[in-house]
Structure formats: structure tokens, C-alpha cells
Design a protein around this motif. Structure first.
Motif, PDB file in Angstrom:
ATOM      1  N   ALA A   1       0.855  -1.249   0.006  1.00 37.13           N
ATOM      2  CA  ALA A   1       0.060   0.089   0.096  1.00 37.13           C
ATOM      3  C   ALA A   1       1.020   1.346  -0.045  1.00 37.13           C
ATOM      4  CB  ALA A   1      -0.764  -0.040   1.197  1.00 37.13           C
ATOM      5  N   VAL A   2       0.594   2.384  -0.701  1.00 41.28           N
ATOM      6  CA  VAL A   2       1.284   3.396  -0.888  1.00 41.28           C
ATOM      7  C   VAL A   2       0.254   4.566  -0.605  1.00 41.28           C
ATOM      8  CG1 VAL A   2       2.640   5.010  -2.513  1.00 41.28           C
ATOM      9  CG2 VAL A   2       2.808   2.397  -2.652  1.00 41.28           C
ATOM     10  N   THR A   3       1.006   5.703  -0.004  1.00 38.10           N
ATOM     11  CA  THR A   3       0.009   7.084   0.292  1.00 38.10           C
ATOM     12  C   THR A   3      -0.029   7.667  -0.945  1.00 38.10           C
ATOM     13  OG1 THR A   3       2.065   8.188   0.787  1.00 38.10           O
ATOM     14  CG2 THR A   3       1.272   7.186   2.623  1.00 38.10           C
ATOM     15  N   PRO A   4      -1.037   8.543  -0.949  1.00 34.64           N
ATOM     16  CA  PRO A   4      -1.611   9.306  -2.393  1.00 34.64           C
ATOM     17  C   PRO A   4      -0.288   9.950  -2.769  1.00 34.64           C
ATOM     18  CG  PRO A   4      -3.321   9.346  -0.728  1.00 34.64           C
ATOM     19  CD  PRO A   4      -2.290   8.627   0.118  1.00 34.64           C
ATOM     20  N   ALA A   5       0.529  10.694  -1.630  1.00 37.42           N
ATOM     21  CA  ALA A   5       1.689  11.344  -2.283  1.00 37.42           C
ATOM     22  C   ALA A   5       2.913  10.525  -2.421  1.00 37.42           C
ATOM     23  CB  ALA A   5       1.843  12.384  -0.931  1.00 37.42           C
ATOM     24  N   ARG A   6       2.798   9.310  -2.292  1.00 37.38           N
ATOM     25  CA  ARG A   6       3.875   8.316  -2.601  1.00 37.38           C
ATOM     26  C   ARG A   6       5.107   8.693  -1.863  1.00 37.38           C
ATOM     27  NH1 ARG A   6       2.062   5.638  -6.838  1.00 37.38           N
ATOM     28  NH2 ARG A   6       4.210   4.644  -7.160  1.00 37.38           N
ATOM     29  N   ASP A   7       4.900   9.236  -0.556  1.00 37.21           N
ATOM     30  CA  ASP A   7       6.067   9.297   0.332  1.00 37.21           C
ATOM     31  C   ASP A   7       6.113   8.189   1.702  1.00 37.21           C
ATOM     32  OD1 ASP A   7       3.815  10.261   1.510  1.00 37.21           O
ATOM     33  OD2 ASP A   7       4.715  12.217   1.962  1.00 37.21           O
ATOM     34  N   ALA A   8       5.202   7.372   1.601  1.00 32.42           N
ATOM     35  CA  ALA A   8       5.211   6.198   2.654  1.00 32.42           C
ATOM     36  C   ALA A   8       4.597   5.019   2.070  1.00 32.42           C
ATOM     37  CB  ALA A   8       4.432   6.488   3.905  1.00 32.42           C
ATOM     38  N   ILE A   9       5.128   3.890   2.552  1.00 34.13           N
ATOM     39  CA  ILE A   9       4.659   2.534   1.935  1.00 34.13           C
ATOM     40  C   ILE A   9       4.464   1.778   3.149  1.00 34.13           C
ATOM     41  CG2 ILE A   9       7.257   1.768   1.601  1.00 34.13           C
ATOM     42  CD1 ILE A   9       6.260   0.382  -0.756  1.00 34.13           C
ATOM     43  N   LEU A  10       3.366   0.660   2.891  1.00 35.33           N
ATOM     44  CA  LEU A  10       3.207  -0.637   3.821  1.00 35.33           C
ATOM     45  C   LEU A  10       3.454  -1.771   3.256  1.00 35.33           C
ATOM     46  CD1 LEU A  10       0.443  -0.569   6.407  1.00 35.33           C
ATOM     47  CD2 LEU A  10       0.870  -2.658   5.323  1.00 35.33           C
ATOM     48  N   GLU A  11       4.175  -2.674   3.630  1.00 34.01           N
ATOM     49  CA  GLU A  11       4.263  -3.815   2.770  1.00 34.01           C
ATOM     50  C   GLU A  11       4.106  -5.313   3.777  1.00 34.01           C
ATOM     51  OE1 GLU A  11       7.817  -4.642   0.083  1.00 34.01           O
ATOM     52  OE2 GLU A  11       8.528  -5.292   1.986  1.00 34.01           O
ATOM     53  N   LEU A  12       3.124  -6.018   3.169  1.00 37.36           N
ATOM     54  CA  LEU A  12       2.854  -7.541   4.056  1.00 37.36           C
ATOM     55  C   LEU A  12       3.662  -8.716   3.219  1.00 37.36           C
ATOM     56  CD1 LEU A  12       1.559  -9.246   6.070  1.00 37.36           C
ATOM     57  CD2 LEU A  12      -0.424  -9.150   4.530  1.00 37.36           C
ATOM     58  N   THR A  13       4.442  -9.233   3.901  1.00 34.45           N
ATOM     59  CA  THR A  13       5.241 -10.324   3.136  1.00 34.45           C
ATOM     60  C   THR A  13       5.412 -11.447   4.168  1.00 34.45           C
ATOM     61  OG1 THR A  13       7.630  -9.448   3.748  1.00 34.45           O
ATOM     62  CG2 THR A  13       6.458  -8.825   1.699  1.00 34.45           C
ATOM     63  N   LEU A  14       5.897 -12.864   3.728  1.00 31.77           N
ATOM     64  CA  LEU A  14       6.438 -13.454   4.679  1.00 31.77           C
ATOM     65  C   LEU A  14       7.658 -13.252   5.034  1.00 31.77           C
ATOM     66  CD1 LEU A  14       4.970 -16.872   2.924  1.00 31.77           C
ATOM     67  CD2 LEU A  14       4.352 -16.138   5.258  1.00 31.77           C
ATOM     68  N   ALA A  15       8.257 -13.671   6.327  1.00 30.96           N
ATOM     69  CA  ALA A  15       9.412 -13.562   6.663  1.00 30.96           C
ATOM     70  C   ALA A  15      10.536 -14.460   5.998  1.00 30.96           C
ATOM     71  CB  ALA A  15       9.705 -13.587   8.343  1.00 30.96           C
ATOM     72  N   GLY A  16      11.683 -13.834   5.473  1.00 35.25           N
ATOM     73  CA  GLY A  16      12.469 -14.613   4.667  1.00 35.25           C
ATOM     74  C   GLY A  16      13.441 -15.711   5.097  1.00 35.25           C
ATOM     75  N   THR A  17      13.451 -15.485   6.699  1.00 36.88           N
ATOM     76  CA  THR A  17      14.458 -16.787   6.983  1.00 36.88           C
ATOM     77  C   THR A  17      13.749 -18.077   6.987  1.00 36.88           C
ATOM     78  OG1 THR A  17      13.798 -16.376   9.430  1.00 36.88           O
ATOM     79  CG2 THR A  17      15.620 -15.088   8.573  1.00 36.88           C
ATOM     80  N   ALA A  18      14.781 -19.104   6.783  1.00 32.71           N
ATOM     81  CA  ALA A  18      14.366 -20.696   7.061  1.00 32.71           C
ATOM     82  C   ALA A  18      13.762 -20.804   8.376  1.00 32.71           C
ATOM     83  CB  ALA A  18      15.666 -21.374   6.621  1.00 32.71           C
TER      84      ALA A  18
END
Length: 472
Positions: A126-143
Motif C-alpha cells: 500500500a502506498v500513500t497518495p503522495a507516494r512518500d510512505a509505503i506499507l508492505e506485508l510479506t512472509l518473513a524470509g528466514t528458514a
């Protein structure tokens, strides 16, 4: 251009008609126009415009007349795409308003109002309307074995993270760890943000929100609220959502696409149907039935079904001298590669005796036939061994009745192929094959004897049976 040239080369090598490639670009052009969006100029685009690609391919084909021709295998293609997911697959996550649901991973999360969201393969962003902040949901990358606490400690131990320390927490009952942080950028400058690692369903999820340091205070509250909205998903309606899938429909009479849409309601609109089928709303669609020849051999009956879509299937092991190149599919009749209820009729002609498990094969044929669809079955009773060693059974009328009814067929007609005197006639010809010197003696008798077949009213001695049965 290189991709198009390779595609054309592969089509020719595979024996397919390269003219169909031009139709692909026609479809791409229709999709582009249907989307109604402005097009980037071709000189700025990573791919040429579809109509230009089509024109180039057509020009190349026109310069090489020998390149035309080859197979199309439309039916095989339709069988492959039947049941494919159409559009985005909600099983891989979907938005309903601001809330993101993932049925397979069984979680939900609410994103900030007004932010632009996108569900990508590896992340939800998700990105703010001004494109100056972001939110990201992912799986953690470690095994594994991974934990929220361990992932948080590893995150805050990174050298670029300048401030912050992880704290353990529980979010909607789920183990969690994280907190606010500040980090240095490679090119200079700093960002601020908040991170949370949450354990759920055997996975650890990383929820990361950040923005420019001087602007972050304006977004921090709603970002934290979004991270803390992560929760298990237990709503049956959200869990049971299913994707749209392509369905191949055979119409029993000619009709326009508009009439088709009224008779066969679809989850997509008329315009989308027109684009998918490369027709217009008033185009008249021809009728056509799909006929399965189960045990087709050399597909000798194809000419009888020119009015329909004939699909020839065989395992191609019966006779080494036969030409099996006209088959549409190489398959065991016990495991047909087709969707259920996809055929309008089926043949099984002098094939049942060659199947080790005829009951299983008949049930499989029944599976791919629509309810009420007919099956023409011809099976031997008094017949010599043929196609050895793949010759296993002979059938009485009672045996066929039992097999068909067990496979969920209803017999409409069961007719003997002659009586005792037709059997005698065939045996006389068999004798001539074994001892050719008998031909002058037996051949005249073999031609006359079938005239006496009316004397055999019981028809217990018969070459075999022709049966018409309908799928219940």
C-alpha cells in the motif's frame, strides 16, 4: 521482435499452423481496446503495439507461402484451457474495500484509507497518495524454525537500523514482536517506520511500514493501526470464495452472442464474452456437439462426425501397424484427461474386450459425459482372438447390461449382431484363412448361410452386440 521470431520458429518446428499467431495479436489488441486505457507510445513501450506485431507476422508469412498450413488442434487447446482461472484468483488473496483477505493462509488485515493497494505474488503493498510512505506485508524470509521474536531481533540488528529495539506483544491473540525504528538510506538520508513480525498458521509474517523521516509523523498512527489489524480469518463467506473459471460451452443450436449470454448467464459481462470469443454481440454462433471416440484406433469414424467436434482417444498399443497420428489424445480410458460432463456423446467400438478393467473404463466414460448423453457401445461375443496380447474378454447381453448399469448408464437398445448362421459364415471364412485350399468349397456357403439367420430367433449365438445407452 526476437520473442515473436522464436514463437514463429517453434510453431513451424512443432507442425502447427503459424497463421494462428497473428490471431493472438488480434486478441491482444481487442483486450487493449476493451480496457479503455490510454496507450503508451510504441517508442516508449517495452513491447510493440499488437497490431504492428500482427502486421509484421502476416508480412513474413506472405513472403513464405510454404510456411502456411500445419495443425491447429483447436479441441485439444479448448480442453487445456477449460477450467482455467479467469482474472485474479481470490484464493491467493483479495481486497474487499480496505480489508485484505487471504483464504488459503487464513488471515485478514485492514489497510489505511486512501492508500493505493496492490496484491502482488510475493507481497501486499500500500502506498500513500503522495507516494512518500509505503506499507508492505510479506512472509518473513528466514528458514524455519522461525519465530516472531527471532525475526524481530534479526531485523533490529541490521547495521542500517539506527534506532529502536524490539518488544514482544500479542496481536489478536497471535505471538508478535517489533516496534518503531529509524534507518539510514544507502544514498544518504533517513527513514522512519514501524515493523511487526506475527506468527500465524506455521508462518511468520513481516508487516513493514516506513516513509521519509520528516513526513512519517503524519502516517505513523494509521500505519500502526493497520499493522495491529492483522488477525486470523474465520468468516466462512470470506474463506469459501472461489475464482472465476473458463467454461467451454457447446451450444445445441445456432444463436447470437447476446442470446447465448441470456441462456447461459456468466459472471462477466457481454463485452468481456465478446472479447474472449473474438466476436461481437450480434455475431451468430454455430451449433456443435462434442463427441468422444473412446478407443479410436486410427480415428476411422472421424468423417462421420464432420458436423460435430470429434475427439479421438486411444492408448495406441493395440496394433503396431496402425497409424495413430490422428488421435487427439493418448490416454488410458480409465483416466481420461477431460473435465466431468464435458462431452455430448461417446463411442466405444470393439474396444471393451481389450480393456483389463472394463468396469472402471465405463465409469470414466460416464464421468465425462453430460447427463442424458448417449453412448454407442459395440462389443464381441463370438469372435476370434485379435490384437493379442491385448484381448481379454467376450460379452453376453447379460454381462453388458450389468457393466453398463453399474457404470450409471441406462440401456435404450441392445441388439445382437446376427445369429448362429452369421457366426457360421464367419467361421467358414476363418477356416479359409487357415487352409486357403478350402476357399472354393466354403466361400459360396459362407455367402449363402447368413440368409438362414432368421431361423435363430433367440440369437444366443451372435458375433456381438450393438448397444445404445444413456448417461443417467
Amino acid at each position: 521482435r526476437q520473442a515473436d521470431d522464436l514463437g514463429l520458429r517453434y510453431l513451424r518446428r512443432g507442425g502447427y499452423d503459424p497463421r494462428e499467431m497473428a490471431e493472438v495479436f488480434d486478441m491482444l489488441d481487442r483486450v487493449t481496446r476493451a480496457e479503455g486505457r490510454g496507450r503508451v507510445p510504441e517508442w516508449l513501450s517495452t513491447h510493440p503495439a499488437p497490431e504492428n506485431r500482427r502486421a509484421r507476422i502476416e508480412a513474413e508469412l506472405a513472403s513464405d507461402a510454404a510456411a502456411a498450413g500445419g495443425t491447429v488442434e483447436r479441441e485439444a487447446y479448448l480442453r487445456r484451457i477449460a477450467g482455467l482461472v479467469y482474472g485474479e484468483n481470490p484464493r491467493e488473496g483479495y481486497f474487499r474495500g480496505r480489508t485484505f483477505y487471504h483464504p488459503e493462509l487464513r488471515f485478514q488485515m485492514e489497510f489505511p484509507a486512501g492508500w493505493t493497494t496492490q496484491n502482488q505474488k510475493q507481497a501486499v503493498v500500500a502506498v500513500t497518495p503522495a507516494r512518500d510512505a509505503i506499507l508492505e506485508l510479506t512472509l518473513a524470509g528466514t528458514a524455519p524454525p522461525a519465530s516472531a521474536t527471532g525475526e524481530a531481533r534479526a531485523f533490529f540488528a541490521r547495521p542500517e537500523v539506527l534506532a529502536g529495539r524490539p518488544a514482544t506483544d500479542r496481536i489478536h491473540g497471535l505471538p508478535a514482536a517489533g516496534g518503531p525504528f529509524a534507518a539510514a538510506l544507502e544514498g544518504g538520508g533517513r527513514i522512519r517506520g514501524v515493523v511487526a513480525f506475527i506468527e500465524h498458521g506455521g508462518h511468520v509474517y513481516r508487516l513493514l511500514a516506513y516513509g521519509a523521516e520528516v513526513r512519517w509523523i503524519a502516517y505513523e498512527e494509521e500505519a500502526v493501526a493497520a499493522l495491529r489489524s492483522f488477525a486470523p480469518l474465520d468468516d466462512p463467506a470470506a474463506l469459501d470464495v472461489q475464482p472465476l473459471r473458463l467454461d467451454i460451452v457447446r451450444i445445441d443450436r445456432a444463436m447470437t452472442l447476446t442470446e447465448f449470454a441470456a441462456r447461459y448467464p456468466s459472471a462477466v459481462g457481454l463485452d468481456a464474452l465478446a472479447t474472449l470469443n473474438r466476436v461481437s454481440a450480434d455475431t451468430r454462433l454455430p451449433a456443435g456437439s462434442l463427441v468422444l471416440d473412446a478407443g479410436a484406433g486410427e480415428a476411422q469414424y472421424a468423417g462421420l462426425f464432420a458436423h460435430a467436434r470429434y475427439v479421438a482417444v486411444d492408448l495406441a498399443i493395440g496394433d503396431p501397424g496402425w497409424d495413430y497420428r490422428r488421435l487427439d489424445a493418448l490416454a488410458d480410458l480409465e483416466q481420461l484427461p477431460f473435465r466431468g460432463a464435458s462431452f455430448d456423446a461417446a463411442l466405444n467400438v470393439v474396444t471393451l474386450e481389450h480393456l483389463k478393467r472394463p468396469q472402471k473404463a465405463l465409469r470414466e466414460i460416464a464421468r465425462v459425459l453430460r447427463p442424458g448423453a448417449p453412448l454407442l457401445l459395440i462389443a464381441p461375443q463370438e469372435w476370434e482372438v485379435h490384437q493379442a496380447p491385448h484381448d481379454f474378454y467376450r460379452y453376453t447381453r447379460y454381462g453388458l447390461k450389468h457393466l453398463l448399469e453399474e457404470a450409471d448408464f441406462e440401456i435404450a437398445e441392445l441388439t445382437p449382431a446376427g445369429g448362429l448362421f452369421r457366426v457360421l459364415s464367419r467361421r467358414m471364412f476363418n477356416a479359409c484363412q487357415l487352409a486357403p485350399w478350402l476357399l472354393p468349397l466354403f466361400a459360396p456357403l459362407a455367402l449363402l448361410v447368413p440368409a438362414l439367420d432368421g431361423l435363430d430367433r433367440r440369437r444366443d449365438f451372435t458375433l456381438g452386440y450393438r448397444c445404445i445407452a444413456h448417461r443417467r
